[in-house]
Design a protein around this motif. Structure first.
Motif, short mmCIF file in Angstrom:
data_model
loop_
_atom_site.label_atom_id
_atom_site.label_comp_id
_atom_site.label_asym_id
_atom_site.label_seq_id
_atom_site.Cartn_x
_atom_site.Cartn_y
_atom_site.Cartn_z
N SER A 282 7.15 -7.70 -9.70
CA SER A 282 7.28 -7.19 -11.06
C SER A 282 6.95 -5.71 -11.14
O SER A 282 7.50 -4.98 -11.97
CB SER A 282 6.39 -7.98 -12.02
N ILE A 283 6.08 -5.24 -10.25
CA ILE A 283 5.69 -3.83 -10.28
C ILE A 283 6.88 -2.90 -10.05
O ILE A 283 6.92 -1.78 -10.57
CB ILE A 283 4.57 -3.56 -9.25
N LEU A 284 7.87 -3.36 -9.29
CA LEU A 284 9.02 -2.50 -9.00
C LEU A 284 9.93 -2.32 -10.21
O LEU A 284 10.79 -1.43 -10.20
CB LEU A 284 9.81 -3.06 -7.81
N HIS A 285 9.75 -3.13 -11.23
CA HIS A 285 10.49 -2.92 -12.47
C HIS A 285 9.97 -1.72 -13.24
O HIS A 285 10.59 -1.28 -14.22
CB HIS A 285 10.43 -4.19 -13.33
N GLU A 286 8.85 -1.16 -12.78
CA GLU A 286 8.33 0.07 -13.37
C GLU A 286 9.06 1.30 -12.83
O GLU A 286 8.86 2.41 -13.34
CB GLU A 286 6.83 0.21 -13.08
N LEU A 287 9.91 1.12 -11.80
CA LEU A 287 10.64 2.22 -11.19
C LEU A 287 12.12 2.17 -11.58
O LEU A 287 12.70 1.09 -11.71
CB LEU A 287 10.54 2.14 -9.66
N SER A 288 12.70 3.33 -11.73
CA SER A 288 14.15 3.42 -11.92
C SER A 288 14.86 3.05 -10.62
O SER A 288 14.23 3.00 -9.55
CB SER A 288 14.54 4.83 -12.33
N TYR B 195 -1.03 1.93 -12.89
CA TYR B 195 -0.55 0.70 -13.52
C TYR B 195 -1.26 -0.52 -12.93
O TYR B 195 -1.71 -1.41 -13.66
CB TYR B 195 0.97 0.61 -13.29
N GLU B 196 -1.40 -0.55 -11.61
CA GLU B 196 -2.06 -1.68 -10.96
C GLU B 196 -3.54 -1.72 -11.31
O GLU B 196 -4.09 -2.80 -11.58
CB GLU B 196 -1.91 -1.57 -9.44
N GLY C 253 0.80 -1.21 0.00
CA GLY C 253 0.00 0.00 0.00
C GLY C 253 0.84 1.26 0.00
O GLY C 253 0.40 2.30 -0.55
N TRP C 254 2.02 1.21 0.59
CA TRP C 254 2.90 2.37 0.60
C TRP C 254 3.50 2.67 -0.77
O TRP C 254 3.90 3.80 -1.04
CB TRP C 254 4.02 2.17 1.63
N PHE C 255 3.58 1.66 -1.64
CA PHE C 255 4.10 1.90 -2.98
C PHE C 255 3.31 3.02 -3.65
O PHE C 255 3.87 3.89 -4.32
CB PHE C 255 3.99 0.66 -3.86
N PHE C 256 1.98 2.96 -3.47
CA PHE C 256 1.09 3.85 -4.20
C PHE C 256 1.01 5.22 -3.54
O PHE C 256 0.68 6.21 -4.19
CB PHE C 256 -0.29 3.22 -4.32
N ASP C 257 1.28 5.27 -2.23
CA ASP C 257 1.32 6.57 -1.57
C ASP C 257 2.42 7.44 -2.16
O ASP C 257 2.23 8.64 -2.38
CB ASP C 257 1.57 6.39 -0.07
N LEU C 258 3.58 6.83 -2.41
CA LEU C 258 4.72 7.61 -2.89
C LEU C 258 4.71 7.77 -4.40
O LEU C 258 5.09 8.83 -4.92
CB LEU C 258 6.02 6.92 -2.46
N PHE C 259 4.24 6.78 -5.11
CA PHE C 259 4.26 6.81 -6.58
C PHE C 259 2.86 6.52 -7.12
O PHE C 259 2.52 5.38 -7.43
CB PHE C 259 5.27 5.80 -7.13
N PRO C 260 2.03 7.54 -7.25
CA PRO C 260 0.66 7.34 -7.74
C PRO C 260 0.60 6.69 -9.12
O PRO C 260 -0.39 6.04 -9.45
CB PRO C 260 0.07 8.76 -7.77
N GLN C 261 1.66 6.86 -9.92
CA GLN C 261 1.63 6.24 -11.25
C GLN C 261 1.61 4.72 -11.15
O GLN C 261 1.09 4.04 -12.05
CB GLN C 261 2.83 6.69 -12.09
N LEU C 262 2.13 4.18 -10.05
CA LEU C 262 2.06 2.73 -9.87
C LEU C 262 0.62 2.29 -9.60
O LEU C 262 0.22 1.19 -9.99
CB LEU C 262 2.96 2.30 -8.71
N ALA C 263 -0.15 3.16 -8.95
CA ALA C 263 -1.56 2.83 -8.71
C ALA C 263 -2.31 2.74 -10.03
O ALA C 263 -3.14 1.83 -10.23
CB ALA C 263 -2.19 3.88 -7.80
#
Length: 272
Positions: A217-223, A165-166, A153-163
């Motif tokens: 796999s979602i973390l491969h969307e981040l540099s 994508y999900e 859940g914290w992934f999306f707090d910091l990077f809304p673009q991941l939300a």
């Protein structure tokens, strides 16, 4: 950049982990794998193939499209004589008609625009009365608030673009149930499971796991730089000096192929 499942540079990305014992306990409360032929579709590095084998399956066949993943899977199941692997597509496994008692697909269907090709293949390889078990995450699973137990859940707090994508890739539970019914499967009650992903001795162990993007796999969307920001963000929210238990919530769909000779799967109706 999305993960390349075929790349040798991603060797062990999906291997350096074992399934928590609670997963096998949950399965055995609902189905008896003993003596069964089980197909593990999109088996990755064979982590769950090994669990099924340990639960007493007569034969487990792991299917994956990635030669690299299957190479790693051989290491995962080393010493187990009731597991084999074949390279194939989820919609064209190469397995024989009506050869499997259980077809299992974990973290697979969210990769497809439509589940129907896979469902038709599962129907084909299942024996009459056989079980199809799909384990994946719905939006309700993914977008639970961030916490020390549910760090995703914290992934999306910091990077809304991941939300975004999900949200695009996660299937609605009702849509999967409708697709199963349309294919001809008999639904059993859908369940949810809090599965322990991993236990970490400390925050340094967690940070190393996140840095490797293990089973994420979602973390491969981040540099690399963005990932470093995320790790710092998460560590700042964890209690200091305590072991860390990371969990994910999953949805499991259970469906039977009718035990009636001559029943056939149904192609989805064309879009209007």
């Amino acid at each position: 950049m999305a993960i390349d499942f075929h790349a040798s540079s991603n060797q062990y990305t999906y291997a350096k982990r074992v399934a928590h014992a609670g997963w096998g306990d949950f399965i055995c409360q609902r189905v008896d794998p003993a003596g069964k032929a089980i197909a593990d579709i999109c088996c990755g590095c064979g982590i769950y193939s090994a669990v099924w084998a340990g639960l007493g399956a007569r034969q487990v066949t792991g299917v994956d499209f990635s030669a690299q993943m299957l190479h790693d899977a051989q290491e995962t199941v080393q010493g187990l004589t009731n597991v084999a692997f074949v390279q194939g597509d989820a919609a064209a496994t190469g397995l024989a008609d009506a050869s499997q008692d259980i077809v299992f697909a974990r973290a697979l269907i969210h990769h497809f625009a439509s589940p129907h090709p896979f469902l038709l293949e599962a129907w084909r390889i299942l024996s009459p009365g056989g079980l199809l078990l799909i384990q994946d995450r719905t939006p309700e699973d993914v977008f639970l608030p961030g916490s020390p137990e549910h760090m995703r859940g914290w992934f999306f707090d910091l990077f809304p673009q991941l939300a975004a994508y999900e949200r695009e890739r996660r299937p609605a539970s009702g849509a999967i149930e409708a697709a199963l019914t349309a294919t001809g499967f008999e639904l059993r009650p859908t369940t949810t499971l809090w599965e322990t992903r991993r236990e970490y001795a400390d925050s340094a162990a967690l940070a190393a796991d996140l840095r490797r993007r293990t089973w994420r796999s979602i973390l491969h969307e981040l540099s690399d730089e963005a990932l470093a920001q995320l790790i710092a963000y998460i560590l700042a929210r964890l209690p200091a000096g305590q072991p860390i238990v990371e969990n994910d919530r999953w949805t499991l769909w259970w469906a039977l192929k009718p035990n009636v000779a001559g029943t056939t799967a149904t192609e989805p109706a064309p879009a209007q």
